[in-house]
Design an enzyme around this catalytic site. Structure first.
Site, PDB file in Angstrom:
ATOM      1  N   HIS A 156       8.342 -26.920  -1.581  1.00 61.96           N
ATOM      2  CA  HIS A 156       7.750 -28.057  -2.293  1.00 61.96           C
ATOM      3  C   HIS A 156       6.552 -27.641  -3.137  1.00 61.96           C
ATOM      4  O   HIS A 156       5.788 -28.491  -3.593  1.00 61.96           O
ATOM      5  CB  HIS A 156       7.390 -29.147  -1.283  1.00 61.96           C
ATOM      6  CG  HIS A 156       8.600 -29.671  -0.577  1.00 61.96           C
ATOM      7  ND1 HIS A 156       9.251 -30.823  -0.964  1.00 61.96           N
ATOM      8  CD2 HIS A 156       9.320 -29.149   0.447  1.00 61.96           C
ATOM      9  CE1 HIS A 156      10.302 -31.000  -0.181  1.00 61.96           C
ATOM     10  NE2 HIS A 156      10.374 -29.996   0.681  1.00 61.96           N
ATOM     11  N   LYS A 187     -14.302   0.000  -3.927  1.00 66.02           N
ATOM     12  CA  LYS A 187     -15.412   0.368  -3.039  1.00 66.02           C
ATOM     13  C   LYS A 187     -16.493   1.102  -3.822  1.00 66.02           C
ATOM     14  O   LYS A 187     -17.677   0.826  -3.652  1.00 66.02           O
ATOM     15  CB  LYS A 187     -14.917   1.282  -1.911  1.00 66.02           C
ATOM     16  CG  LYS A 187     -13.972   0.619  -0.941  1.00 66.02           C
ATOM     17  CD  LYS A 187     -13.645   1.582   0.190  1.00 66.02           C
ATOM     18  CE  LYS A 187     -12.475   1.101   0.997  1.00 66.02           C
ATOM     19  NZ  LYS A 187     -11.970   2.098   1.908  1.00 66.02           N
ATOM     20  N   GLU A 238       0.829  -1.216   0.000  1.00 66.62           N
ATOM     21  CA  GLU A 238       0.000   0.000   0.000  1.00 66.62           C
ATOM     22  C   GLU A 238       0.858   1.260   0.000  1.00 66.62           C
ATOM     23  O   GLU A 238       0.432   2.311  -0.470  1.00 66.62           O
ATOM     24  CB  GLU A 238      -0.925   0.029   1.223  1.00 66.62           C
ATOM     25  CG  GLU A 238      -2.265  -0.616   0.955  1.00 66.62           C
ATOM     26  CD  GLU A 238      -3.300  -0.378   2.053  1.00 66.62           C
ATOM     27  OE1 GLU A 238      -3.003   0.290   3.060  1.00 66.62           O
ATOM     28  OE2 GLU A 238      -4.420  -0.877   1.898  1.00 66.62           O
TER      29      GLU A 238
HETATM   30  O1  PA5 Z   1      -3.493   1.263   5.803  1.00 61.82           O
HETATM   31  C1  PA5 Z   1      -4.631   1.669   5.668  1.00 61.82           C
HETATM   32  O2  PA5 Z   1      -4.928   2.839   5.924  1.00 61.82           O
HETATM   33  C2  PA5 Z   1      -5.754   0.750   5.229  1.00 61.82           C
HETATM   34  O3  PA5 Z   1      -5.344  -0.504   4.884  1.00 61.82           O
HETATM   35  C3  PA5 Z   1      -6.756   0.633   6.352  1.00 61.82           C
HETATM   36  O4  PA5 Z   1      -6.110   0.113   7.497  1.00 61.82           O
HETATM   37  C4  PA5 Z   1      -7.939  -0.257   5.984  1.00 61.82           C
HETATM   38  O5  PA5 Z   1      -8.481   0.133   4.765  1.00 61.82           O
HETATM   39  C5  PA5 Z   1      -9.017  -0.165   7.067  1.00 61.82           C
HETATM   40  O6  PA5 Z   1      -9.430   1.155   7.230  1.00 61.82           O
HETATM   41  P1  PA5 Z   1     -10.188   1.636   8.503  1.00 61.82           P
HETATM   42  O7  PA5 Z   1      -9.325   1.436   9.676  1.00 61.82           O
HETATM   43  O8  PA5 Z   1     -10.489   3.077   8.251  1.00 61.82           O
HETATM   44  O9  PA5 Z   1     -11.452   0.819   8.620  1.00 61.82           O
END
Ligand code: PA5
Length: 435
Positions: free
Chosen positions: A307, A421, A286
């Site tokens: 394996h 989303k 990310e």
């Molecule tokens: O690193 C990030 O910001 C995302 O992966 C969030 O952790 C994930 O989308 C969950 O978001 P939230 O904590 O707002 O529900």
């Protein structure tokens, strides 16, 4: 302390490459620490181990004392950065068979990270039979998966214990002011913890997001934080590649990526570390995967996956480099027992510990893959403990910030996560998404 070994890279990288990338890593580190780079409003994690208040730790311990005696299970509802860090630490430390044993602490189960109907049916049927409490975790407070899970589990909890007692069993961890979860928690009077504004989800394991579930599972969050503090001192103060493993890791990744190695495989030889890899994949995927750039983080568990995927790594397309997460000392000893008949032909291993065998499997693998033209880095940790995991978490986070800036991206946003989303909301008819 954590050691990053680069002895197996000689045929791939020159000293000049390393010196040049080291300079670039240092500049990226200055950008990070001076807060002059992209995403600089999300740098709260840098000083978190030092600045986390004693009051938060005291409150977490009080919640554990209050909830643990009446909970066989602790349900952690969250997705991405709101559950992976806790799961990584808990699964690294607990027995692989903890779910089959009745321990002194609640067993942590997870929800809000999937929309599978069967998963929830199976979870609810377990919750019918067990006493449990819940942490619902969402920074934005609006993420669909945890919102759906919380609605289902809240309804189950209230039906099981009654509304007032259910309320006592729920802890909400979310934004200080905004979001649906914040509003629900306020209205219902849940115990609440705040995720600081300037700490993004995937950098939040050392906030109550990670600390509460880890403490609830019976692990020592002060040792975890101490490990992170000690690693922060090194990462922040040491400007040399020899002394600062985060700088060296960022520099080496950058060189390998520029040289065409677009995939990094994090490998362990200890299955308990599987979720460390899952957490790491989110952290790097990310943070770096944007603007058409970024190393693709992948993970394998050895020797199991030797394996299944070993063939590809040895002889497939040369896309990747490997980072072996190597544990020096096991927590337990198991030695190969005697068998006079030796029908299995393994008496040459007699008296050896499994770690000795495993370490030789690791070395054999590294040498084979190096000969197969795969660059291999090795991160050695002394043991799997709270203190060392704290170091490891901070090391990976700091290196990620440096590495993202070297790549030229904003390591602290995740605009691409929104795309699915929007489609899902439109398909499900969420108001405002009709077009
Ligand atoms: O690193 C990030 O910001 C995302 O992966 C969030 O952790 C994930 O989308 C969950 O978001 P939230 O904590 O707002 O529900």
């Amino acid at each position: 302390m954590i050691n990053l070994h680069i002895d197996y890279l000689q045929q791939f990288i020159s000293k000049t490459d390393i010196d040049k990338a080291g300079q670039k890593a240092l500049l990226a580190k200055v950008t990070l620490l001076e807060g002059t780079g992209k995403g600089n409003d999300f740098l709260g994690w840098v000083n978190l181990p030092q600045e986390l208040s004693q009051e938060i730790i005291t409150n977490i311990k009080a919640d554990v004392e209050r909830l643990a005696p009446k909970s066989q299970l602790f349900v952690v509802i969250g997705i991405g950065g709101s559950y992976l860090g806790a799961r990584a630490v808990i699964e690294a430390l607990q027995s692989e068979f903890a779910s089959m044993e009745s321990g002194r602490h609640p067993f942590v189960v997870y929800a809000g990270h999937t929309l599978s109907e069967d998963y929830y049916q199976q979870l609810l049927s377990l919750l019918d039979k067990k006493d449990y409490s819940v942490a619902v975790i969402s920074k934005s407070g609006t993420t669909t998966e945890p919102a759906v899970a919380f609605r289902i589990i809240k309804s189950h909890l209230e039906a099981k214990y009654g509304k007032a007692a259910a309320c006592e069993r729920i802890v909400a961890i979310t934004d200080a002011k905004r979001g649906a979860l914040h509003d629900i928690a306020q209205q219902e009077g849940y115990r609440m913890y705040v995720i600081p504004d300037n700490v993004g989800g995937r950098f939040s394991v050392l906030t109550p997001v990670g600390l509460l579930p880890i403490a609830m599972a019976g692990y020592d969050i002060e040792k975890l934080l101490q490990g992170a503090r000690d690693m922060r001192d090194i990462c922040v103060k040491d400007n040399t590649l020899e002394g600062n493993p985060a700088l060296l890791y960022a520099a080496i990744r950058n060189i390998l990526y520029d040289g065409g190695r677009k995939v990094e495989i994090l490998e362990n030889f200890v299955p308990n570390l599987k979720y460390i890899s899952e957490w790491w994949k989110q952290l790097y995927g990310e943070s770096e995967g944007k603007e058409g750039k970024g190393i693709l983080p992948h993970s394998l568990s050895f020797t199991t996956d030797l394996h299944s995927m070993g063939q590809y790594v040895q002889e497939g397309e040369r896309l990747m480099f490997e980072t072996v997460l190597s544990v020096a000392k096991p927590r337990h000893t198991v030695v190969i027992p005697a068998d006079e008949q030796n029908l299995d032909g393994i008496n040459y291993l007699l008296g050896k510990s499994l770690t000795e065998i495993n370490h030789n499997a690791e070395l054999g693998t590294i040498l084979a893959h190096k000969d197969g033209d795969v660059p291999v880095l090795r991160i050695e940790i002394p043991e799997v403990s709270e203190y060392v995991l704290g170091q490891l978490i901070y090391f990976f986070e700091f290196a990620c910030g440096v590495s993202g800036y070297m790549l030229g991206v904003n390591p602290f946003d995740q605009p691409g996560v929104e795309a699915y989303k929007k489609n899902m909301f439109r398909l499900l008819g969420k108001p405002g998404y009709a077009e």
